[in-house]
Design an enzyme around this catalytic site. Structure first.
Site, PDB file in Angstrom:
ATOM      1  N   ASN A  65      12.202   9.322   3.740  1.00 18.73           N
ATOM      2  CA  ASN A  65      11.511  10.594   3.495  1.00 18.73           C
ATOM      3  C   ASN A  65      10.423  10.765   4.557  1.00 18.73           C
ATOM      4  O   ASN A  65       9.366  10.161   4.466  1.00 18.73           O
ATOM      5  CB  ASN A  65      10.902  10.568   2.077  1.00 18.73           C
ATOM      6  CG  ASN A  65      10.064  11.797   1.784  1.00 18.73           C
ATOM      7  OD1 ASN A  65      10.116  12.793   2.506  1.00 18.73           O
ATOM      8  ND2 ASN A  65       9.275  11.728   0.725  1.00 18.73           N
ATOM      9  N   LYS A 115       8.614  13.264   5.146  1.00 21.64           N
ATOM     10  CA  LYS A 115       7.519  14.161   4.749  1.00 21.64           C
ATOM     11  C   LYS A 115       7.235  15.151   5.883  1.00 21.64           C
ATOM     12  O   LYS A 115       8.168  15.572   6.554  1.00 21.64           O
ATOM     13  CB  LYS A 115       6.281  13.353   4.356  1.00 21.64           C
ATOM     14  CG  LYS A 115       6.626  12.278   3.324  1.00 21.64           C
ATOM     15  CD  LYS A 115       5.449  11.639   2.678  1.00 21.64           C
ATOM     16  CE  LYS A 115       5.938  10.624   1.649  1.00 21.64           C
ATOM     17  NZ  LYS A 115       4.878  10.055   0.839  1.00 21.64           N
ATOM     18  N   HIS A 132       8.905  15.924  -6.143  1.00 26.98           N
ATOM     19  CA  HIS A 132       8.101  14.884  -5.494  1.00 26.98           C
ATOM     20  C   HIS A 132       6.636  15.073  -5.891  1.00 26.98           C
ATOM     21  O   HIS A 132       6.151  16.206  -5.983  1.00 26.98           O
ATOM     22  CB  HIS A 132       8.247  14.955  -3.972  1.00 26.98           C
ATOM     23  CG  HIS A 132       7.643  13.747  -3.296  1.00 26.98           C
ATOM     24  ND1 HIS A 132       6.288  13.625  -3.099  1.00 26.98           N
ATOM     25  CD2 HIS A 132       8.204  12.612  -2.826  1.00 26.98           C
ATOM     26  CE1 HIS A 132       6.051  12.449  -2.520  1.00 26.98           C
ATOM     27  NE2 HIS A 132       7.197  11.819  -2.349  1.00 26.98           N
ATOM     28  N   GLU A 153       3.916  14.796  -4.375  1.00 25.57           N
ATOM     29  CA  GLU A 153       3.049  15.552  -3.460  1.00 25.57           C
ATOM     30  C   GLU A 153       3.188  17.055  -3.713  1.00 25.57           C
ATOM     31  O   GLU A 153       2.210  17.808  -3.604  1.00 25.57           O
ATOM     32  CB  GLU A 153       3.375  15.181  -2.010  1.00 25.57           C
ATOM     33  CG  GLU A 153       2.763  13.827  -1.641  1.00 25.57           C
ATOM     34  CD  GLU A 153       3.526  13.055  -0.582  1.00 25.57           C
ATOM     35  OE1 GLU A 153       4.396  13.624   0.090  1.00 25.57           O
ATOM     36  OE2 GLU A 153       3.242  11.844  -0.443  1.00 25.57           O
ATOM     37  N   GLU A 191       8.596   6.905  -8.684  1.00 27.14           N
ATOM     38  CA  GLU A 191       7.540   6.799  -7.681  1.00 27.14           C
ATOM     39  C   GLU A 191       6.179   6.922  -8.359  1.00 27.14           C
ATOM     40  O   GLU A 191       5.676   8.038  -8.554  1.00 27.14           O
ATOM     41  CB  GLU A 191       7.682   7.922  -6.655  1.00 27.14           C
ATOM     42  CG  GLU A 191       8.976   7.891  -5.885  1.00 27.14           C
ATOM     43  CD  GLU A 191       8.809   8.559  -4.516  1.00 27.14           C
ATOM     44  OE1 GLU A 191       8.953   7.852  -3.512  1.00 27.14           O
ATOM     45  OE2 GLU A 191       8.508   9.754  -4.469  1.00 27.14           O
ATOM     46  N   GLY A 250       1.946   5.929  -0.473  1.00 29.26           N
ATOM     47  CA  GLY A 250       1.101   6.020   0.709  1.00 29.26           C
ATOM     48  C   GLY A 250      -0.186   5.220   0.626  1.00 29.26           C
ATOM     49  O   GLY A 250      -1.103   5.432   1.419  1.00 29.26           O
ATOM     50  N   SER A 304       5.045   2.914  -1.135  1.00 34.70           N
ATOM     51  CA  SER A 304       4.609   1.819  -0.257  1.00 34.70           C
ATOM     52  C   SER A 304       5.684   0.748  -0.044  1.00 34.70           C
ATOM     53  O   SER A 304       5.383  -0.426   0.096  1.00 34.70           O
ATOM     54  CB  SER A 304       3.315   1.182  -0.772  1.00 34.70           C
ATOM     55  OG  SER A 304       2.256   2.124  -0.739  1.00 34.70           O
TER      56      SER A 304
HETATM   57  P1  PGA Z   1       5.413   5.971   0.957  1.00 28.92           P
HETATM   58  O1  PGA Z   1       6.005   7.313   0.306  1.00 28.92           O
HETATM   59  O2  PGA Z   1       6.576   5.073   1.242  1.00 28.92           O
HETATM   60  O3  PGA Z   1       4.719   6.422   2.195  1.00 28.92           O
HETATM   61  O4  PGA Z   1       4.490   5.372  -0.064  1.00 28.92           O
HETATM   62  C1  PGA Z   1       7.116   7.288  -0.561  1.00 28.92           C
HETATM   63  C2  PGA Z   1       7.440   8.694  -1.019  1.00 28.92           C
HETATM   64  O5  PGA Z   1       6.520   9.457  -1.308  1.00 28.92           O
HETATM   65  O6  PGA Z   1       8.618   9.065  -1.087  1.00 28.92           O
END
Ligand code: PGA
Length: 252
Positions: A9, A11, A95, A97, A167, A173, A213
């Site tokens: 992903n 982003k 997601h 976010e 998640e 992140g 992460s």
């Molecule tokens: P990350 O994000 O691996 O940077 O923690 C995962 C995600 O949001 O899909």
């Protein structure tokens, strides 16, 4: 299933040149798809560049979002027909976010899941509790609610077009992943909610990913965790060599 899924992903990252270069490098090192199913989720702007660079290689292309309608008068959105035309076979829904930064509510997430599945695409339903919800002891209830609403419009026969990504918001992140055991527990909560609605067999067949992460040092632990069928990788997926190393680790 023995095959592991690995989703990159990106982003809101990477230029067209970077996207094409990443794709070339990853395609050159793709494992057999029956061992590892690799998917990249670029920004809309880079979908076509990725598809060109991919050629006929078995690298799946996903979208990070999609408007729950084929096409039409919806300024700023990208419709499902457009996504399919661009080579997309799966789309994320819910997601964290988007839930947090754009206020996407559960009913809209459900509409998206319904529309993606109805269009023959795979819906990747993202669920997970926040730190505050976890502290308050509400993590399981949050997962049950997100699963119940997100899958509400899905018919039993279409559940095979759904992947669920667990998640935990506090792990995304942050460099602080959940433990593989905690991911397994959450997967069991998710599977129990799916079992209650769709029955044993469908629940057992549901693929559940862990995200938050994930990197090359912890990936194998998650993939070995019971009930976890793959990983959704954000930050650590941006570097092509890093993703290649993760594909290798996923083969075991
Ligand atoms: P990350 O994000 O691996 O940077 O923690 C995962 C995600 O949001 O899909």
């Amino acid at each position: 299933v023995n095959r592991k899924r690995l989703l990159a992903n990106w982003k809101m990252n990477l230029t067209l040149d970077q996207a094409a270069e990443w794709t070339r490098r990853v395609v050159a090192a793709l494992p057999p798809p029956e061992e590892v199913s690799a998917m990249v989720l670029p920004s809309f702007t880079a979908l076509d560049a990725v598809r060109r660079a991919r050629g006929d290689a078995p690298l799946l292309i996903g979208a990070q979002d999609g408007y729950p309608q084929g096409h039409g008068a919806v300024t700023g959105e990208v419709g499902i027909e457009q996504l399919k035309d661009a080579g997309v076979s799966a789309v994320l829904a819910g997601h964290s976010e988007r839930r947090r930064l754009l206020g996407e509510p559960d009913p809209l997430v459900a509409k998206k899941v319904e529309a993606y599945v109805g269009a023959g695409l795979t819906a990747v339903l993202c669920v997970g509790e926040t730190e505050a919800e976890r502290q308050a002891g509400h993590a399981e209830a949050v997962l049950r609610r997100q699963i119940a609403t997100g899958l509400e419009p899905v018919a039993e026969s279409a559940l095979c077009q759904v992947l669920v990504a667990y998640e935990p918001v506090w792990a995304i992140g942050t460099g602080h992943p959940a433990t593989p055991d905690a991911a397994s527990e959450a997967a069991e909560t998710i599977r129990a909610a799916v079992r209650a609605r769709f029955g044993e067999e469908r629940a057992d067949a549901l693929e559940i990913l862990y995200g938050g992460s994930v990197d090359v040092t912890n990936l194998a632990g998650f993939l070995a965790a019971s009930g976890i069928d793959g990983a959704l990788v954000g930050g650590a997926s941006l570097d092509a060599d890093g993703f290649v190393a993760m594909m290798k680790a996923a083969r075991g």
